[in-house]
Write a protein that holds these residues in place. Sequence first.
Motif, PDB file in Angstrom:
ATOM      1  N   ARG A  49      30.442  45.976  45.302  1.00 11.78           N
ATOM      2  CA  ARG A  49      30.272  44.921  44.299  1.00 11.78           C
ATOM      3  C   ARG A  49      31.599  44.199  44.045  1.00 11.78           C
ATOM      4  O   ARG A  49      31.633  42.981  43.902  1.00 11.78           O
ATOM      5  CB  ARG A  49      29.735  45.510  43.000  1.00 11.78           C
ATOM      6  CG  ARG A  49      29.493  44.478  41.937  1.00 11.78           C
ATOM      7  CD  ARG A  49      28.898  45.107  40.703  1.00 11.78           C
ATOM      8  NE  ARG A  49      28.730  44.098  39.680  1.00 11.78           N
ATOM      9  CZ  ARG A  49      28.627  44.354  38.408  1.00 11.78           C
ATOM     10  NH1 ARG A  49      28.645  45.598  37.981  1.00 11.78           N
ATOM     11  NH2 ARG A  49      28.484  43.383  37.537  1.00 11.78           N
ATOM     12  N   GLN A  52      32.209  41.906  47.069  1.00 10.21           N
ATOM     13  CA  GLN A  52      31.297  40.757  47.063  1.00 10.21           C
ATOM     14  C   GLN A  52      31.638  39.784  45.938  1.00 10.21           C
ATOM     15  O   GLN A  52      31.590  38.571  46.128  1.00 10.21           O
ATOM     16  CB  GLN A  52      29.848  41.233  46.923  1.00 10.21           C
ATOM     17  CG  GLN A  52      29.319  41.882  48.176  1.00 10.21           C
ATOM     18  CD  GLN A  52      27.925  42.463  47.974  1.00 10.21           C
ATOM     19  OE1 GLN A  52      27.513  42.788  46.871  1.00 10.21           O
ATOM     20  NE2 GLN A  52      27.201  42.602  49.078  1.00 10.21           N
ATOM     21  N   GLY A  53      31.967  40.311  44.780  1.00 10.89           N
ATOM     22  CA  GLY A  53      32.328  39.457  43.653  1.00 10.89           C
ATOM     23  C   GLY A  53      33.544  38.607  43.940  1.00 10.89           C
ATOM     24  O   GLY A  53      33.609  37.431  43.571  1.00 10.89           O
ATOM     25  N   ARG A  54      34.507  39.196  44.616  1.00  8.07           N
ATOM     26  CA  ARG A  54      35.724  38.466  44.963  1.00  8.07           C
ATOM     27  C   ARG A  54      35.418  37.384  46.007  1.00  8.07           C
ATOM     28  O   ARG A  54      35.894  36.257  45.902  1.00  8.07           O
ATOM     29  CB  ARG A  54      36.778  39.445  45.488  1.00  8.07           C
ATOM     30  CG  ARG A  54      38.097  38.821  45.802  1.00  8.07           C
ATOM     31  CD  ARG A  54      38.745  38.220  44.578  1.00  8.07           C
ATOM     32  NE  ARG A  54      40.152  37.957  44.855  1.00  8.07           N
ATOM     33  CZ  ARG A  54      41.006  37.588  43.976  1.00  8.07           C
ATOM     34  NH1 ARG A  54      40.639  37.421  42.737  1.00  8.07           N
ATOM     35  NH2 ARG A  54      42.240  37.365  44.305  1.00  8.07           N
ATOM     36  N   LEU A  55      34.605  37.733  47.016  1.00  7.51           N
ATOM     37  CA  LEU A  55      34.272  36.774  48.067  1.00  7.51           C
ATOM     38  C   LEU A  55      33.494  35.579  47.524  1.00  7.51           C
ATOM     39  O   LEU A  55      33.674  34.456  47.989  1.00  7.51           O
ATOM     40  CB  LEU A  55      33.471  37.456  49.176  1.00  7.51           C
ATOM     41  CG  LEU A  55      34.237  38.474  50.025  1.00  7.51           C
ATOM     42  CD1 LEU A  55      33.303  39.185  50.995  1.00  7.51           C
ATOM     43  CD2 LEU A  55      35.387  37.795  50.768  1.00  7.51           C
ATOM     44  N   THR A  56      32.627  35.811  46.549  1.00  2.00           N
ATOM     45  CA  THR A  56      31.824  34.726  45.972  1.00  2.00           C
ATOM     46  C   THR A  56      32.546  34.021  44.829  1.00  2.00           C
ATOM     47  O   THR A  56      32.056  33.027  44.302  1.00  2.00           O
ATOM     48  CB  THR A  56      30.473  35.264  45.452  1.00  2.00           C
ATOM     49  OG1 THR A  56      30.716  36.210  44.406  1.00  2.00           O
ATOM     50  CG2 THR A  56      29.654  35.885  46.567  1.00  2.00           C
ATOM     51  N   GLY A  57      33.685  34.539  44.416  1.00  2.27           N
ATOM     52  CA  GLY A  57      34.426  33.943  43.322  1.00  2.27           C
ATOM     53  C   GLY A  57      33.854  34.249  41.946  1.00  2.27           C
ATOM     54  O   GLY A  57      34.246  33.632  40.959  1.00  2.27           O
ATOM     55  N   GLN A  58      32.936  35.212  41.867  1.00  4.32           N
ATOM     56  CA  GLN A  58      32.307  35.550  40.592  1.00  4.32           C
ATOM     57  C   GLN A  58      33.074  36.594  39.799  1.00  4.32           C
ATOM     58  O   GLN A  58      32.894  36.698  38.588  1.00  4.32           O
ATOM     59  CB  GLN A  58      30.875  36.043  40.825  1.00  4.32           C
ATOM     60  CG  GLN A  58      29.979  34.977  41.385  1.00  4.32           C
ATOM     61  CD  GLN A  58      28.595  35.508  41.676  1.00  4.32           C
ATOM     62  OE1 GLN A  58      28.319  36.692  41.520  1.00  4.32           O
ATOM     63  NE2 GLN A  58      27.705  34.629  42.088  1.00  4.32           N
TER      64      GLN A  58
END
Length: 191
Positions: A49, A52-58
């Motif tokens: 998580r 993924q959060g870092r890759l999506t900028g979230q």
Amino acid sequence: MAGNGVVLREWAPDDLDDLVAMLDEPDIARWTPMPSPFDVEAGLAYLKRARQGRLTGQRIQLAITTDGLAPRGEVLLFGVVPARREAELGYLVGAPYRRRGLAAAALTLLTGYACGSLRLRRLLLRIDPGNLASTAVARRCGYRLTGEPPIPQEGPYGPTSLDTWEYVAGRPATRRDRLRNVASRRYGRRT
């Protein structure tokens, strides 16, 4: 990101054992929405998580270290609302590393990054009022209670509520905040 005696870095797959040991702890379960018990499966999902959060900028989830190596805690930024230029932050420190100023150092660094590089104006913390250590960190880093109604939450120890704290970029500290910081430095107390 480094400063104030800490180095913040991305979580790595090699951190799994340290992450599980740090997050599978009663105080972490009490004050955060982490699964309990926090096992290897939970750790793998957590690292996935974070990535993924870092890759999506979230999300930005960074390990708190003193030397760029072993994680001592975590600081994170999430829930960015671009239209309002605000986001929520959080932090935690593993039991063996508490009372060393690591949370305050990490929160100060991420707050500076959020206001400077990300150009956010308002940063929020949600803290159970019973978590005195966390409220002390918030206060020490210039966050203030907003006066908004508490947010009800169901936790592993039953129902609780979270107070909202805020940091507004460019807002000067109150006289009370300045006096508290002076007293802390003068008398060696942590606030």
